[in-house]
Design a protein around this motif. Structure first.
Motif, PDB file in Angstrom:
ATOM      1  N   ILE A   1      30.924  38.639 -30.561  1.00  0.00           N
ATOM      2  CA  ILE A   1      31.074  38.451 -29.409  1.00  0.00           C
ATOM      3  C   ILE A   1      31.951  38.961 -28.754  1.00  0.00           C
ATOM      4  CG2 ILE A   1      31.637  36.494 -27.624  1.00  0.00           C
ATOM      5  CD1 ILE A   1      30.821  34.300 -29.961  1.00  0.00           C
ATOM      6  N   ALA A   2      32.781  39.388 -28.844  1.00  0.00           N
ATOM      7  CA  ALA A   2      33.632  39.502 -27.985  1.00  0.00           C
ATOM      8  C   ALA A   2      33.444  41.711 -27.788  1.00  0.00           C
ATOM      9  CB  ALA A   2      34.901  40.253 -28.899  1.00  0.00           C
ATOM     10  N   GLU A   3      32.211  42.122 -29.036  1.00  0.00           N
ATOM     11  CA  GLU A   3      31.934  43.405 -28.491  1.00  0.00           C
ATOM     12  C   GLU A   3      30.286  43.413 -28.060  1.00  0.00           C
ATOM     13  OE1 GLU A   3      33.480  44.796 -32.939  1.00  0.00           O
ATOM     14  OE2 GLU A   3      31.110  44.388 -32.705  1.00  0.00           O
ATOM     15  N   GLN A   4      29.756  42.169 -28.032  1.00  0.00           N
ATOM     16  CA  GLN A   4      28.035  41.936 -27.189  1.00  0.00           C
ATOM     17  C   GLN A   4      28.618  41.832 -25.993  1.00  0.00           C
ATOM     18  OE1 GLN A   4      27.204  39.173 -30.429  1.00  0.00           O
ATOM     19  NE2 GLN A   4      25.649  41.536 -31.349  1.00  0.00           N
ATOM     20  N   LEU A   5      29.829  40.968 -25.511  1.00  0.00           N
ATOM     21  CA  LEU A   5      30.016  40.504 -24.308  1.00  0.00           C
ATOM     22  C   LEU A   5      31.607  40.993 -24.212  1.00  0.00           C
ATOM     23  CD1 LEU A   5      28.340  38.860 -21.948  1.00  0.00           C
ATOM     24  CD2 LEU A   5      28.650  36.647 -23.014  1.00  0.00           C
ATOM     25  N   PRO A   6      31.697  41.487 -23.703  1.00  0.00           N
ATOM     26  CA  PRO A   6      33.510  41.449 -23.539  1.00  0.00           C
ATOM     27  C   PRO A   6      34.077  41.962 -22.593  1.00  0.00           C
ATOM     28  CG  PRO A   6      32.184  44.421 -23.245  1.00  0.00           C
ATOM     29  CD  PRO A   6      31.064  43.178 -23.887  1.00  0.00           C
ATOM     30  N   ASP A   7      32.763  41.210 -21.507  1.00  0.00           N
ATOM     31  CA  ASP A   7      33.131  40.571 -20.618  1.00  0.00           C
ATOM     32  C   ASP A   7      32.862  39.163 -20.143  1.00  0.00           C
ATOM     33  OD1 ASP A   7      30.557  40.718 -20.402  1.00  0.00           O
ATOM     34  OD2 ASP A   7      30.637  41.752 -18.142  1.00  0.00           O
ATOM     35  N   ALA A   8      33.508  38.569 -21.533  1.00  0.00           N
ATOM     36  CA  ALA A   8      32.747  36.320 -21.645  1.00  0.00           C
ATOM     37  C   ALA A   8      33.885  36.358 -20.627  1.00  0.00           C
ATOM     38  CB  ALA A   8      32.965  36.258 -22.588  1.00  0.00           C
ATOM     39  N   ASP A   9      33.442  34.879 -19.641  1.00  0.00           N
ATOM     40  CA  ASP A   9      35.317  34.235 -19.441  1.00  0.00           C
ATOM     41  C   ASP A   9      35.003  32.892 -19.700  1.00  0.00           C
ATOM     42  OD1 ASP A   9      34.667  35.999 -16.650  1.00  0.00           O
ATOM     43  OD2 ASP A   9      33.021  35.271 -15.932  1.00  0.00           O
ATOM     44  N   PHE A  10      33.889  32.708 -20.569  1.00  0.00           N
ATOM     45  CA  PHE A  10      33.904  31.420 -21.067  1.00  0.00           C
ATOM     46  C   PHE A  10      33.203  31.623 -22.190  1.00  0.00           C
ATOM     47  CE2 PHE A  10      34.802  30.120 -16.904  1.00  0.00           C
ATOM     48  CZ  PHE A  10      35.881  28.887 -17.452  1.00  0.00           C
ATOM     49  N   VAL A  11      34.063  30.714 -23.329  1.00  0.00           N
ATOM     50  CA  VAL A  11      32.862  30.502 -24.990  1.00  0.00           C
ATOM     51  C   VAL A  11      32.882  28.960 -25.746  1.00  0.00           C
ATOM     52  CG1 VAL A  11      32.954  31.388 -27.227  1.00  0.00           C
ATOM     53  CG2 VAL A  11      33.444  33.014 -25.758  1.00  0.00           C
ATOM     54  N   VAL A  12      31.870  28.258 -24.935  1.00  0.00           N
ATOM     55  CA  VAL A  12      31.735  26.850 -25.531  1.00  0.00           C
ATOM     56  C   VAL A  12      31.753  26.750 -26.936  1.00  0.00           C
ATOM     57  CG1 VAL A  12      30.951  25.133 -24.855  1.00  0.00           C
ATOM     58  CG2 VAL A  12      31.342  27.177 -22.667  1.00  0.00           C
ATOM     59  N   VAL A  13      31.973  25.763 -27.929  1.00  0.00           N
ATOM     60  CA  VAL A  13      31.646  26.242 -29.303  1.00  0.00           C
ATOM     61  C   VAL A  13      31.682  24.780 -29.500  1.00  0.00           C
ATOM     62  CG1 VAL A  13      32.874  27.320 -31.413  1.00  0.00           C
ATOM     63  CG2 VAL A  13      33.675  28.425 -29.595  1.00  0.00           C
ATOM     64  N   PRO A  14      30.814  24.549 -30.862  1.00  0.00           N
ATOM     65  CA  PRO A  14      30.558  22.875 -30.889  1.00  0.00           C
ATOM     66  C   PRO A  14      31.886  23.316 -32.290  1.00  0.00           C
ATOM     67  CG  PRO A  14      28.542  23.900 -31.586  1.00  0.00           C
ATOM     68  CD  PRO A  14      29.579  25.477 -30.773  1.00  0.00           C
ATOM     69  N   ILE A  15      32.104  21.656 -32.133  1.00  0.00           N
ATOM     70  CA  ILE A  15      33.620  21.910 -33.137  1.00  0.00           C
ATOM     71  C   ILE A  15      33.102  20.356 -33.910  1.00  0.00           C
ATOM     72  CG2 ILE A  15      34.325  20.566 -30.902  1.00  0.00           C
ATOM     73  CD1 ILE A  15      37.687  21.678 -31.857  1.00  0.00           C
ATOM     74  N   GLY A  16      33.670  20.508 -35.411  1.00  0.00           N
ATOM     75  CA  GLY A  16      33.278  19.056 -36.037  1.00  0.00           C
ATOM     76  C   GLY A  16      35.128  19.168 -36.570  1.00  0.00           C
ATOM     77  N   GLY A  17      35.232  19.990 -37.643  1.00  0.00           N
ATOM     78  CA  GLY A  17      36.439  19.823 -38.334  1.00  0.00           C
ATOM     79  C   GLY A  17      37.374  20.957 -38.084  1.00  0.00           C
ATOM     80  N   GLY A  18      36.669  22.111 -37.764  1.00  0.00           N
ATOM     81  CA  GLY A  18      37.657  22.994 -36.511  1.00  0.00           C
ATOM     82  C   GLY A  18      37.099  24.532 -37.365  1.00  0.00           C
ATOM     83  N   GLY A  19      36.377  24.538 -38.090  1.00  0.00           N
ATOM     84  CA  GLY A  19      36.324  25.725 -39.249  1.00  0.00           C
ATOM     85  C   GLY A  19      35.793  27.553 -38.276  1.00  0.00           C
ATOM     86  N   LEU A  20      34.498  26.645 -37.380  1.00  0.00           N
ATOM     87  CA  LEU A  20      33.919  27.549 -36.871  1.00  0.00           C
ATOM     88  C   LEU A  20      34.757  28.286 -35.405  1.00  0.00           C
ATOM     89  CD1 LEU A  20      31.341  29.658 -35.590  1.00  0.00           C
ATOM     90  CD2 LEU A  20      30.875  27.039 -34.850  1.00  0.00           C
ATOM     91  N   ILE A  21      35.411  26.877 -34.976  1.00  0.00           N
ATOM     92  CA  ILE A  21      36.079  27.379 -33.188  1.00  0.00           C
ATOM     93  C   ILE A  21      37.794  27.771 -34.104  1.00  0.00           C
ATOM     94  CG2 ILE A  21      36.525  24.972 -32.903  1.00  0.00           C
ATOM     95  CD1 ILE A  21      36.799  25.017 -30.350  1.00  0.00           C
ATOM     96  N   GLY A  22      37.527  27.756 -35.074  1.00  0.00           N
ATOM     97  CA  GLY A  22      39.343  28.318 -35.297  1.00  0.00           C
ATOM     98  C   GLY A  22      39.366  29.374 -35.782  1.00  0.00           C
TER      99      GLY A  22
END
Length: 320
Positions: free
Chosen positions: A160-181
């Motif tokens: 994401i950082a490489e493909q959208l380096p000017d991102a303002d927000f990143v919204v992530v699904p969260i369960g146990g926290g592996g992905l968002i961590g």
């Protein structure tokens, strides 16, 4: 300590085996959601979910001695499919413990990769996986509470950082926290000004409640269309990583996840499972207004998986 170095190492390890999914600007959704809508469609990933990243990274780091008896994983379905894929790749036996109400498409996907499936009550998954490990000597591949799992999922954040380096927000699904961590660690390292928001089911706000209490809390088992996000307690390793890097958490009702799923399918031409549509659902529910998201803001929604059956798609006909 866990950091960007572990994620970068995971990326090199995984490169020969996974897809680098694109970041796509769904311009026809901009007006509806009130921002510049970008998605990271992990529904297009191998095994149709981001979970292969963490599962494969973990198993590639294990000594052959630890894999000789096979592996076992507790899962809602997508992690199990990732573990089954990795096990097939490495030539080891895999046993996956999943809820007895898991979507059939996920059960079939795991079995089609050659893994054994054991079904049980949602709350008993980890207990039974532990019992099987003790009885047969299987190595446990935890779905989120493991640094190698978190690092594997974090490779998505590097992309994401490489493909959208000017991102303002990143919204992530969260369960146990592996992905968002993992994603939040990568994004905050590479795009310090970006704000990461976690979206969890309104019925099971284990992260919001834990932050409110100042410690990890264990909530009662709940039902939701977000079958992949029903972990009852934040992971021990995940919690400090998430709370250090994530701006905040929103609770999304089932009806808005289904509306988001229909919107993504009909207007975005992206087929994703309800859990993966939770970020779009948060926007439809008006939750992003709390962070003053503007029409000009570039918001990347992580669409985490697409293991969905025809029976679930047909139900969308009645969703307004």
């Amino acid at each position: 300590m866990f950091g960007i170095e572990e994620i970068q190492a995971a990326r090199e390890r995984l490169a020969p085996y996974i897809y680098q999914t694109p970041v796509i600007h769904l311009q026809n959704l901009d007006e509806t959601l009130g921002c510049q809508v970008y998605i990271k469609p992990e529904c297009m990933q191998r095994t149709n979910s981001f979970k292969i990243r963490g599962a494969l990274n973990k198993m590639l780091t294990l000594p052959k001695e630890e894999l000789k008896n096979g592996v076992v994983a507790a899962s809602s379905g997508n992690h199990g499919k990732g573990v089954a894929f990795a096990a097939k790749l490495l030539g080891v036996k895999a046993t996956i413990v999943i809820p007895d109400n898991a979507p059939q498409v996920k059960v079939d996907g795991i079995r089609n990769l050659g893994a054994e499936v054991v079904q049980c009550k949602l709350s008993e998954r980890h207990v039974i996986a532990g019992q099987l490990s003790e009885k047969y000597g299987y190595t446990i591949i935890h779905p989120y509470d493991d640094y190698q799992i978190i690092a594997g999922q974090g490779t998505l954040g590097l992309e994401i950082a490489e493909q959208l380096p000017d991102a303002d927000f990143v919204v992530v699904p969260i369960g146990g926290g592996g992905l968002i961590g993992g994603v939040s660690t990568a994004v905050k390292s590479e795009i310090p000004g970006a704000r990461v928001i976690g979206a969890e089911p309104a019925a099971l706000r284990r992260y919001a409640k834990s932050v409110e209490a100042g410690e990890r809390v264990n909530l009662e088992e709940q039902r939701s269309v977000a079958d992949a996000l029903l972990t009852q307690k934040p992971g021990e390793k995940n919690y400090p990583i998430v709370t250090a890097n994530v701006e905040g958490f929103v609770g999304v009702k089932d009806e808005f996840m289904l509306k988001a799923m229909k919107l993504l399918l009909m207007e975005g031409k992206i087929l994703a499972e309800p859990s993966s549509c939770i970020g779009i659902g948060a926007a439809l529910q008006g939750e992003l207004k709390k962070w003053n998201v503007k029409e000009s803001d570039r918001v990347c929604f992580v669409v985490s998986g697409g293991n969905v059956g025809l029976d679930q798609i047909k139900k969308l006909e009645s969703i307004c």
